[in-house]
Scaffold this motif. Structure first.
Motif, PDB file in Angstrom:
ATOM      1  N   UNK A  37      51.081  45.638  49.547  1.00 52.19           N
ATOM      2  CA  UNK A  37      51.697  46.781  50.221  1.00 52.19           C
ATOM      3  C   UNK A  37      53.068  46.422  50.775  1.00 52.19           C
ATOM      4  N   UNK A  38      53.214  45.194  51.253  1.00 57.46           N
ATOM      5  CA  UNK A  38      54.465  44.762  51.869  1.00 57.46           C
ATOM      6  C   UNK A  38      55.468  44.206  50.871  1.00 57.46           C
ATOM      7  N   UNK A  39      55.104  44.158  49.605  1.00 60.72           N
ATOM      8  CA  UNK A  39      55.991  43.619  48.570  1.00 60.72           C
ATOM      9  C   UNK A  39      57.093  44.636  48.285  1.00 60.72           C
ATOM     10  N   UNK A  40      58.321  44.271  48.554  1.00 64.06           N
ATOM     11  CA  UNK A  40      59.453  45.180  48.357  1.00 64.06           C
ATOM     12  C   UNK A  40      59.687  45.501  46.886  1.00 64.06           C
ATOM     13  N   UNK A  41      59.070  44.726  45.998  1.00 69.00           N
ATOM     14  CA  UNK A  41      59.200  44.963  44.569  1.00 69.00           C
ATOM     15  C   UNK A  41      58.119  45.897  44.032  1.00 69.00           C
ATOM     16  N   UNK A  42      57.250  46.386  44.941  1.00 70.49           N
ATOM     17  CA  UNK A  42      56.109  47.152  44.490  1.00 70.49           C
ATOM     18  C   UNK A  42      55.069  46.196  43.926  1.00 70.49           C
ATOM     19  N   UNK A  43      54.031  46.721  43.315  1.00 68.98           N
ATOM     20  CA  UNK A  43      53.057  45.801  42.745  1.00 68.98           C
ATOM     21  C   UNK A  43      52.354  46.399  41.533  1.00 68.98           C
ATOM     22  N   UNK A  44      52.076  45.514  40.593  1.00 68.01           N
ATOM     23  CA  UNK A  44      51.307  45.850  39.393  1.00 68.01           C
ATOM     24  C   UNK A  44      50.069  44.967  39.392  1.00 68.01           C
ATOM     25  N   UNK A  45      48.912  45.571  39.194  1.00 66.65           N
ATOM     26  CA  UNK A  45      47.677  44.802  39.154  1.00 66.65           C
ATOM     27  C   UNK A  45      46.725  45.446  38.156  1.00 66.65           C
ATOM     28  N   UNK A  46      45.751  44.695  37.719  1.00 65.77           N
ATOM     29  CA  UNK A  46      44.779  45.206  36.758  1.00 65.77           C
ATOM     30  C   UNK A  46      43.487  44.416  36.957  1.00 65.77           C
ATOM     31  N   UNK A  47      42.574  44.973  37.754  1.00 60.88           N
ATOM     32  CA  UNK A  47      41.336  44.263  38.072  1.00 60.88           C
ATOM     33  C   UNK A  47      40.567  43.953  36.785  1.00 60.88           C
ATOM     34  N   UNK A  48      40.130  42.705  36.671  1.00 58.75           N
ATOM     35  CA  UNK A  48      39.394  42.251  35.500  1.00 58.75           C
ATOM     36  C   UNK A  48      38.159  41.500  35.954  1.00 58.75           C
ATOM     37  N   UNK A  49      37.013  41.878  35.444  1.00 61.36           N
ATOM     38  CA  UNK A  49      35.776  41.217  35.847  1.00 61.36           C
ATOM     39  C   UNK A  49      35.789  39.765  35.391  1.00 61.36           C
ATOM     40  N   UNK A  50      35.023  38.940  36.092  1.00 63.75           N
ATOM     41  CA  UNK A  50      35.048  37.503  35.833  1.00 63.75           C
ATOM     42  C   UNK A  50      34.684  37.178  34.388  1.00 63.75           C
ATOM     43  N   UNK A  51      33.747  37.924  33.837  1.00 65.71           N
ATOM     44  CA  UNK A  51      33.322  37.660  32.465  1.00 65.71           C
ATOM     45  C   UNK A  51      34.392  37.933  31.432  1.00 65.71           C
ATOM     46  N   UNK A  52      35.427  38.681  31.798  1.00 68.38           N
ATOM     47  CA  UNK A  52      36.521  39.002  30.881  1.00 68.38           C
ATOM     48  C   UNK A  52      37.755  38.138  31.122  1.00 68.38           C
ATOM     49  N   UNK A  53      37.597  37.108  31.934  1.00 66.19           N
ATOM     50  CA  UNK A  53      38.692  36.163  32.191  1.00 66.19           C
ATOM     51  C   UNK A  53      38.375  34.854  31.475  1.00 66.19           C
ATOM     52  N   UNK A  54      39.315  34.354  30.731  1.00 67.44           N
ATOM     53  CA  UNK A  54      39.094  33.114  29.987  1.00 67.44           C
ATOM     54  C   UNK A  54      38.718  31.970  30.923  1.00 67.44           C
ATOM     55  N   UNK A  55      37.727  31.160  30.560  1.00 64.93           N
ATOM     56  CA  UNK A  55      37.410  29.967  31.347  1.00 64.93           C
ATOM     57  C   UNK A  55      38.620  29.049  31.510  1.00 64.93           C
ATOM     58  N   UNK A  56      39.545  29.110  30.562  1.00 72.72           N
ATOM     59  CA  UNK A  56      40.764  28.302  30.687  1.00 72.72           C
ATOM     60  C   UNK A  56      41.510  28.631  31.978  1.00 72.72           C
ATOM     61  N   UNK A  57      41.485  29.918  32.369  1.00 70.54           N
ATOM     62  CA  UNK A  57      42.225  30.341  33.552  1.00 70.54           C
ATOM     63  C   UNK A  57      41.572  29.827  34.824  1.00 70.54           C
ATOM     64  N   UNK A  58      40.256  29.998  34.923  1.00 72.39           N
ATOM     65  CA  UNK A  58      39.552  29.510  36.111  1.00 72.39           C
ATOM     66  C   UNK A  58      39.662  27.994  36.225  1.00 72.39           C
ATOM     67  N   UNK A  59      39.516  27.308  35.103  1.00 76.42           N
ATOM     68  CA  UNK A  59      39.615  25.842  35.128  1.00 76.42           C
ATOM     69  C   UNK A  59      41.034  25.384  35.463  1.00 76.42           C
TER      70      UNK A  59
END
Length: 221
Positions: A37-59
């Motif tokens: 909310x406080x980001x002067x650039x606005x914000x872009x996000x896209x909620x993704x469930x854990x099962x749809x995130x590559x294990x490479x990212x979590x690791x």
């Protein structure tokens, strides 16, 4: 006497409200954060469930941010002590925050320091470690962490930098995102050079270690 009663009631209501808040966030995606909310650039996000995130990212974030994520209770006391000693010597301030602490700060609080904010961070860290699972903490962290200017979450970051879903990122791509996390507005993900490039290569090499040594055992069975 009235002041004591007021303070007692305040503490009781504070605990009840915050426990309910954290409990609710265990099941629903945080719609936004104070940082967004406080980001002067606005914000872009896209909620993704854990099962749809590559294990490479979590690791990659475990390798980069918190190798003891699965074994600590939200606080890496050794890292905190090391940070205190280094900061006492002067120079650039270094933190000892775990992924759990960063998640508590990102979801429930605001950026910046100060003992009051740090105290609240410790309190909310305790709550999420008590109420949430480690997998939920990682899922939320990967969805609210700032991954670039006006960009939040690893899915939005992956789309921005690699034009692909985070489910498909390679170890090198995941490592580049993780390398930028401490300073996402300053560190380039694409075309990284110098320290950021070397750091990203180091993280990519450690992703295999995280898997081999089961440092991700609390989120991948």
């Amino acid at each position: 006497m009235r002041l004591i009663k007021f303070l007692f009631k305040f503490v009781i209501y504070f605990v009840l409200i915050t426990v309910a808040w954290v409990g609710l966030m265990a099941f629903i995606p945080p719609p936004f954060t104070a940082t967004m909310v406080m980001d002067e650039n606005g914000f872009t996000k896209d909620w993704t469930s854990f099962g749809d995130i590559s294990p490479n990212m979590a690791r990659a974030v475990i390798a980069a941010e918190d190798s003891k994520f699965c074994s600590h209770d939200g606080f890496d006391r050794e890292a905190i002590e090391t940070a205190i000693k280094r900061n006492a010597q002067g120079g650039r301030i270094r933190g000892g925050s775990t992924i759990s602490q960063q998640t508590a700060k990102n979801v429930f609080l605001w950026q910046g320091g100060g003992f009051f904010r740090k105290g609240l961070e410790a309190y909310f860290t305790f709550l999420i470690e008590t109420i949430w699972s480690k997998k939920r903490i990682m899922e939320v962290y990967l969805n609210v962490a700032e991954t670039g200017i006006g960009t939040y979450g690893v899915q939005a970051g992956s789309q921005r930098y690699f034009k692909k879903d985070v489910a498909d990122v390679t170890p090198t791509e995941a490592a580049r995102i993780a390398a930028a996390l401490p300073s996402p507005k300053k560190r380039a993900v694409n075309g990284a050079s110098g320290f950021t490039r070397r750091y990203g290569n180091s993280i990519a090499a450690r992703i295999g270690v995280v898997k081999r040594d089961k440092l991700d055992g609390c989120i991948y069975k």
